[in-house]
Design a protein around this motif. Structure first.
Motif, mmCIF file in Angstrom:
data_model
loop_
_atom_site.group_PDB
_atom_site.id
_atom_site.type_symbol
_atom_site.label_atom_id
_atom_site.label_comp_id
_atom_site.label_asym_id
_atom_site.label_seq_id
_atom_site.Cartn_x
_atom_site.Cartn_y
_atom_site.Cartn_z
ATOM 1 N N ASP A 25 2.416 -6.298 2.008
ATOM 2 C CA ASP A 25 3.306 -5.489 2.899
ATOM 3 C C ASP A 25 4.794 -5.883 2.281
ATOM 4 O O ASP A 25 4.893 -6.888 2.009
ATOM 5 N N PHE A 67 -5.470 -4.374 0.770
ATOM 6 C CA PHE A 67 -5.144 -3.623 1.551
ATOM 7 C C PHE A 67 -4.103 -2.746 1.079
ATOM 8 O O PHE A 67 -2.997 -2.876 0.994
ATOM 9 N N ASN A 73 -2.073 4.609 7.949
ATOM 10 C CA ASN A 73 -0.775 5.088 7.082
ATOM 11 C C ASN A 73 -0.541 6.522 6.909
ATOM 12 O O ASN A 73 0.532 7.017 6.516
ATOM 13 N N ARG A 76 2.559 8.100 8.163
ATOM 14 C CA ARG A 76 3.830 8.058 7.522
ATOM 15 C C ARG A 76 4.586 9.458 6.934
ATOM 16 O O ARG A 76 3.580 10.616 6.967
ATOM 17 N N ARG A 192 -0.642 -12.456 4.336
ATOM 18 C CA ARG A 192 0.077 -11.234 4.279
ATOM 19 C C ARG A 192 1.465 -11.557 3.844
ATOM 20 O O ARG A 192 2.132 -12.532 4.460
ATOM 21 N N ARG A 198 0.718 -9.895 11.890
ATOM 22 C CA ARG A 198 -0.391 -9.296 12.516
ATOM 23 C C ARG A 198 -1.467 -8.571 11.512
ATOM 24 O O ARG A 198 -1.337 -8.810 10.297
ATOM 25 N N SER A 200 -2.905 -5.682 11.610
ATOM 26 C CA SER A 200 -2.782 -3.971 11.408
ATOM 27 C C SER A 200 -4.222 -3.415 10.942
ATOM 28 O O SER A 200 -4.411 -2.655 9.974
HETATM 29 C C1 IPE Z 1 -0.584 -2.821 6.766
HETATM 30 O O1 IPE Z 1 0.862 -2.538 6.351
HETATM 31 C C2 IPE Z 1 -1.265 -1.735 5.707
HETATM 32 C C3 IPE Z 1 -1.083 -2.037 4.225
HETATM 33 C C4 IPE Z 1 -0.578 -3.022 3.562
HETATM 34 C C5 IPE Z 1 -1.958 -1.056 3.298
HETATM 35 P P1 IPE Z 1 1.594 -1.511 7.405
HETATM 36 O O2 IPE Z 1 2.885 -1.705 7.110
HETATM 37 O O3 IPE Z 1 1.011 -0.444 7.610
HETATM 38 O O4 IPE Z 1 1.527 -2.346 8.909
HETATM 39 P P2 IPE Z 1 2.233 -2.266 10.173
HETATM 40 O O5 IPE Z 1 2.417 -0.690 10.538
HETATM 41 O O6 IPE Z 1 3.622 -2.782 10.035
HETATM 42 O O7 IPE Z 1 1.552 -2.781 11.118
#
Ligand code: IPE
Ligand code: IPE
Ligand code: MG
Length: 260
Positions: A25, A67, A73, A76, A192, A198, A200
């Motif tokens: 992330d 992930f 996603n 988006r 993470r 979190r 997610s």
């Molecule tokens: C989680 O990240 C999914 C991936 C890394 C593929 P997100 O950026 O989509 O998660 P949230 O929306 O902040 O919880």
């Protein structure tokens, strides 16, 4: 390796995690900080994937799960989703040869039916090409959601049990065989990047006893040194799986019970 459940049996624990699962992330924020479009962060994120795969293979990690795209996603903006799809194609075309040469097996988990036929074909070919590699299994979670996984496993289990007239076989072990990652042990370490704390909708079932590690580093900046820090943190943890500290001490097994 077949799936073993941490709640059915206490798993063996080694100094190096056998399975690391990562939520990559912070790509968008990495780019925004540099006044670049968000997608520039995704492009740079591929370099961090390459570095992390190499570092994990060197460290002796057997399973690395990344992930890449969650079932949420799709929410988006269209242009970001299309960019991510194109990036997935390019990465598959460019990287699979290198993975294969390095003894790495590639697997992709998620609801793949939602992807273009071209992506599905590339995935199938990459999985077949690398199927006999044993050094490290790299799993990419794409259009993956922990709830999707639990639902699809439930559907398969129920179909199987109903047709066989075996409602009694709806057990944890029977269920887990149908999860998308039934071929891997549960993750020992979850990382993470990007500062959020979190899950997610990542591996909801398998994270039951996984050690969590959060870092503020944005994914494109994650490197060998950052992985080392996560591994060092993991080494210092005491994984009890419900037991007490005293039960984990090696001598505890040899102590005679107190006379009554
Ligand atoms: C989680 O990240 C999914 C991936 C890394 C593929 P997100 O950026 O989509 O998660 P949230 O929306 O902040 O919880
Ligand atoms: C993770 O980075 C990559 C994907 C979810 C595809 P983000 O794109 O979520 O980056 P931030 O969280 O917005 O910075
Ligand atoms: Mg994010």
């Amino acid at each position: 390796m077949t799936y073993t459940s941490s709640t059915v049996r206490v798993p063996d624990v080694a100094t190096v995690p056998q399975h690391i699962a990562i939520i990559m992330d912070g790509n968008g924020r990495w780019a925004t900080q540099r006044r670049l479009p968000r997608v520039a962060g995704h492009a740079r994120g591929v370099d961090a994937v390459r570095t992390t795969v190499e570092a994990c293979a060197r460290a002796g990690v057997e399973y690395l799960t990344l992930f890449a795209f969650s079932s949420e996603n799709w929410r988006r903006p269209d242009d970001e989703v299309s960019f991510l799809m194109r990036l997935f194609v390019t990465a598959l075309e460019r990287e699979v040869g290198k993975l294969h040469a390095n003894g790495i097996r590639l697997r992709v988990v998620g609801d793949l039916a939602m992807f273009d036929k071209r992506i599905q074909d590339l995935i199938a070919r990459a999985e077949a090409k690398t199927a006999r590699n044993t050094r490290l299994t790299l799993t990419i979670a794409a259009n993956y959601g922990g709830r999707w996984d639990i639902m699809q496993a439930t559907r398969k289990l129920v179909e199987q049990s109903v047709f066989a007239g075996q409602a009694a076989d709806i057990s944890e072990a029977a269920f887990a065989q149908h999860l998308a990652m039934a071929y891997a042990p549960e993750p020992d370490l979850f990382i993470r990047t990007g500062g959020e704390q979190r899950i997610s909708n990542f591996l909801l079932w398998q994270l039951a006893y996984t050690e969590f590690y959060f870092t503020d580093i944005f994914w494109p900046d994650f490197d060998g040194a950052a992985l080392e820090q996560a591994l060092a943190s993991y080494t210092g943890r005491e994984r009890r799986f419900g037991r007490t500290s005293a039960q984990l001490e090696p001598q505890a097994q040899n102590v005679d019970p107190l006379p009554c």
